[in-house]
Design a protein around this motif. Structure first.
Motif, short mmCIF file in Angstrom:
data_model
loop_
_atom_site.label_atom_id
_atom_site.label_comp_id
_atom_site.label_asym_id
_atom_site.label_seq_id
_atom_site.Cartn_x
_atom_site.Cartn_y
_atom_site.Cartn_z
N GLY A 1 -2.22 -2.93 -18.34
CA GLY A 1 -2.39 -2.10 -19.53
C GLY A 1 -1.10 -1.97 -20.29
O GLY A 1 -1.00 -2.33 -21.47
N GLU A 2 -0.07 -1.47 -19.61
CA GLU A 2 1.26 -1.35 -20.19
C GLU A 2 2.32 -1.67 -19.14
O GLU A 2 2.10 -1.45 -17.93
N LYS A 3 3.45 -2.19 -19.59
CA LYS A 3 4.63 -2.37 -18.75
C LYS A 3 5.84 -1.81 -19.50
O LYS A 3 5.76 -1.49 -20.69
N ARG B 1 1.52 2.43 -16.48
CA ARG B 1 1.50 1.10 -15.87
C ARG B 1 0.47 1.08 -14.74
O ARG B 1 0.74 1.46 -13.61
N GLY B 2 -0.74 0.67 -15.07
CA GLY B 2 -1.79 0.57 -14.07
C GLY B 2 -2.11 1.88 -13.39
O GLY B 2 -2.44 1.92 -12.21
N GLY B 3 -1.99 3.00 -14.13
CA GLY B 3 -2.27 4.32 -13.56
C GLY B 3 -1.03 5.08 -13.13
O GLY B 3 -1.09 6.28 -12.92
N GLU B 4 0.11 4.39 -12.98
CA GLU B 4 1.37 5.06 -12.66
C GLU B 4 2.02 5.52 -13.97
O GLU B 4 2.30 4.71 -14.85
N ALA C 1 9.93 1.65 -7.73
CA ALA C 1 9.96 0.32 -8.34
C ALA C 1 9.08 0.21 -9.59
O ALA C 1 9.38 -0.59 -10.48
N HIS C 2 8.00 1.03 -9.67
CA HIS C 2 7.13 0.88 -10.83
C HIS C 2 7.79 1.34 -12.13
O HIS C 2 7.29 1.07 -13.21
N ASN C 3 8.95 2.02 -12.03
CA ASN C 3 9.69 2.46 -13.22
C ASN C 3 10.58 1.36 -13.82
O ASN C 3 11.11 1.53 -14.92
N LEU C 4 10.78 0.27 -13.10
CA LEU C 4 11.75 -0.73 -13.53
C LEU C 4 11.28 -1.47 -14.78
O LEU C 4 10.10 -1.85 -14.88
N PRO C 5 12.17 -1.69 -15.75
CA PRO C 5 11.79 -2.49 -16.93
C PRO C 5 11.48 -3.92 -16.52
O PRO C 5 12.07 -4.46 -15.57
N GLU C 6 10.55 -4.54 -17.24
CA GLU C 6 10.15 -5.91 -16.93
C GLU C 6 10.47 -6.87 -18.08
O GLU C 6 10.12 -8.05 -18.03
N SER D 1 -23.13 -5.32 -1.62
CA SER D 1 -23.47 -3.97 -1.18
C SER D 1 -22.92 -2.90 -2.12
O SER D 1 -23.34 -1.73 -2.05
N LEU D 2 -22.00 -3.27 -3.01
CA LEU D 2 -21.31 -2.30 -3.85
C LEU D 2 -22.27 -1.72 -4.88
O LEU D 2 -22.81 -2.43 -5.72
N ARG D 3 -22.47 -0.41 -4.83
CA ARG D 3 -23.39 0.28 -5.72
C ARG D 3 -22.69 0.87 -6.93
O ARG D 3 -23.18 0.78 -8.06
N VAL D 4 -21.50 1.47 -6.71
CA VAL D 4 -20.77 2.15 -7.78
C VAL D 4 -19.30 1.78 -7.69
O VAL D 4 -18.71 1.79 -6.60
N LEU D 5 -18.72 1.43 -8.84
CA LEU D 5 -17.27 1.23 -8.93
C LEU D 5 -16.71 2.27 -9.89
O LEU D 5 -16.99 2.25 -11.09
N GLN D 6 -15.94 3.20 -9.33
CA GLN D 6 -15.28 4.21 -10.16
C GLN D 6 -13.96 3.62 -10.67
O GLN D 6 -13.16 3.12 -9.87
N VAL D 7 -13.73 3.71 -11.97
CA VAL D 7 -12.51 3.18 -12.57
C VAL D 7 -11.85 4.29 -13.37
O VAL D 7 -12.48 4.91 -14.24
N GLY D 8 -10.58 4.55 -13.10
CA GLY D 8 -9.84 5.59 -13.81
C GLY D 8 -8.36 5.36 -13.69
O GLY D 8 -7.90 4.30 -13.26
N GLY D 9 -7.57 6.36 -14.04
CA GLY D 9 -6.11 6.24 -14.02
C GLY D 9 -5.55 5.87 -15.36
O GLY D 9 -4.49 6.33 -15.76
#
Length: 555
Positions: A485-487, A451-454, A516-521, A316-324
């Motif tokens: 994308g980046e870590k 990092r994934g938009g963050e 938590a998304h700021n933590l080095p990996e 049923s999915l017509r449009v997938l918006q991708v951003g960030g």
């Protein structure tokens, strides 16, 4: 209706205000009124489906609960221009509370459910918030003791409202949002509230490019126009069922066109607390979702899941918006091939400018560019480091201004001097504008990690890690990652007799109370850090080093 902004707010010039009004871009209406109009025309239609608790609310129920909450907030003493911090995951409670704020002129500050004491103390103090709205627990984190800490640390905080188990010290958010039959006199009293559409409707948070988040002022006028043009370019109509799997406190999921766009045009929004493909695909099939909003990392997870399991639940999915963040060119064609949806790339910022590919663009445009401005009144310049305009096809810094791009951050004169120049906003993005007007994002000029938009401020994380005993020198840099994308990668020089592990670094940041998304990996302990000719740490060399190491490890 006053033309004078609130203290700390940077206004648009009067001549632009009049121009935007005369052109019909700004309609001088409260954001609540647009959605109230939809509810009047389609009261019984489903407005919100909350996959978290199974709730289904019609447009009439959404408006009735928002009015009830607005009345109770007025009884408690909330007034126009009061600020409140919202820390809620995707839920019907978040949407209804937001509408109640619009109704009363209370200004919500859109924090993230992943924010912790470090960020929330700053956000609450900077905004001079009177109240905090949150859940009891979320992803194994208990917000109840944190709200008490914040009330003790921030002088202006008077109340905490907590959903579900609010505990002994806080008020019940569930009670605040409960249905209530308002009398005609009570409704008339709410209607009599005078809300200036040139004043803030809400505060979004900056991506943290230069440290702790800054407050982005979004007025009723500019945000309504933002929602309108994004809805038009996204092709959003009352027949759509929109899936909201990104945090609604992000601008992308809220108003590009997001859940506010869906409520304005009369569509149905399906609210998912997580983008997990197993649960999300079940909701897609059950609710016949036609449009969804994700970041590239989520799109990649969905594509991989569907390619492996062949669920057929996305038909049923017509449009997938991708951003960030930028969609990888090699991944973009797989949206149509695997999920069966038209990809719409979205590149923009909570500070204003939104670019989108058009649904009828050639495949080459859709899969290799990040689109063009959604409004003919958006102004875009591409400049060199000295501020000279560059021709199409050359790589340079983006500058922008327009009818939904604020003229400055709230109560942040130093940040405004760096990011705003004569009305032009500089996000620090490096782009190429093609002759057809579409932008291709090349990276960042500022020292941040996406990092994934963050957006993660390397400088801010570094300043906190320097508090660790034994650290001689360090640098936080982006390392490539196929999913996000980046870590975050940490390079550190440690003094003799000391040690530093990744877990120690992360534990210190957790104790500080950072998200938590700021933590080095990953951590790299080195004898020295490379320096530029002007004796600055050469992060370009470090990024190349970690990329080479990761590539070698994959072989």
């Amino acid at each position: 209706m006053t033309e004078t902004p609130m203290p700390g707010m940077v206004p648009w010039p009067e001549e632009l205000v009049e121009f935007y009004r005369s052109e019909g871009l700004w309609q001088d209406r409260n954001l609540f009124q647009y959605i109230e109009d939809t509810a009047r025309s389609s009261p019984s239609k489903t407005a919100l489906v909350d996959t978290g608790d199974g709730s289904r609310l019609s447009y009439r129920e959404v408006i009735d609960r928002a009015n009830a909450a607005a009345w109770r907030m007025r009884e408690l003493g909330f007034r126009e221009q009061d600020r409140v911090v919202i820390v809620l995951p995707n839920s019907w409670q978040l949407v209804v509370l937001l509408l109640a704020c619009f109704r009363t002129g209370v200004i919500p500050v859109m924090a993230l459910a992943g924010h912790r004491r470090y960020e929330l103390t700053h956000i609450s103090a900077r905004s001079q918030a009177r109240a905090l709205f949150t859940m009891d627990t979320w992803r194994d984190f208990d917000f109840r003791p944190l709200t008490q800490e914040l009330e003790n640390e921030v002088d202006t905080l008077e109340w905490s409202f907590i959903a579900r188990d609010h505990g002994p010290h806080a008020r019940s958010l569930d009670d605040l949002l409960a249905p209530l039959d308002l009398s005609p006199a009570q409704t008339a009293e709410l209607d009599a509230i005078s809300i200036d559409p040139l004043l803030p409707a809400l505060f979004q948070l900056s991506g943290g490019t230069t440290g702790l988040p800054k407050l982005i002022t979004r007025t009723h006028n500019d945000y309504a126009y933002n929602i309108e043009v994004c809805s038009e370019v996204a092709g959003l109509t009352e027949d759509d069922v929109q899936l909201a799997a990104l945090p609604l406190t992000h601008n992308f999921g809220l108003a590009c066109p997001g859940v506010l766009g869906a409520l304005t045009v009369g569509a149905t929004s399906v609210l998912a607390p997580s983008p997990n493909p197993v649960k999300v695909f079940e909701a897609m099939e059950q609710e016949q979702v036609t449009t969804a909003v994700v970041v590239p990392a989520v799109a990649q997870r969905w594509i991989a899941h569907e390619a492996e399991h062949r669920t057929g639940k996305t038909v049923s999915l017509r449009v997938l918006q991708v951003g960030g963040s930028r969609m990888p060119d090699e991944l973009a064609p797989r949206v149509q091939a695997v999920l069966g949806a038209t990809l719409q790339q979205v590149y923009g910022m909570a500070e204003g400018l939104i670019n989108m590919t058009r649904l009828d663009d050639p495949e080459e445009v859709i899969t290799t560019t990040q689109g063009r401005p959604v409004s003919p009144h958006d102004e875009v310049r591409i400049v060199d480091p000295e501020g000279n305009d560059l021709p199409d096809g050359e790589r340079g810094l983006l500058l922008t201004r327009g009818p939904y791009t604020p003229r400055g951050y709230f109560n942040a004169p130093e940040a405004n001097e760096k990011s705003f120049l004569d009305g032009w906003y500089c996000p620090g993005d490096v782009v190429v504008r093609r002759p057809d007007g579409n932008l291709v994002v090349q990276g960042r000029d500022k020292d941040i990690i996406n990092r994934g938009g963050e957006k993660i401020s390397a400088e801010e994380v570094e300043s906190l890690l320097y508090q660790i005993d034994g650290v001689e020198q360090l640098a936080v840099v982006a390392m490539p990652d196929e999913v996000y994308g980046e870590k975050v990668c940490l390079y550190a020089v440690i003094r003799d007799g000391h040690t530093l592990t990744l877990e120690q670094a992360c534990e210190h940041l957790r104790e500080v109370g950072i998200a938590a998304h700021n933590l080095p990996e990953r951590i790299e302990i080195v004898d020295r850090l490379p320096m530029t000719k002007i004796r600055k740490i050469d992060k370009k060399v470090l990024r190349e080093d970690i990329a080479a190491k990761l590539a070698a490890e994959e072989q």
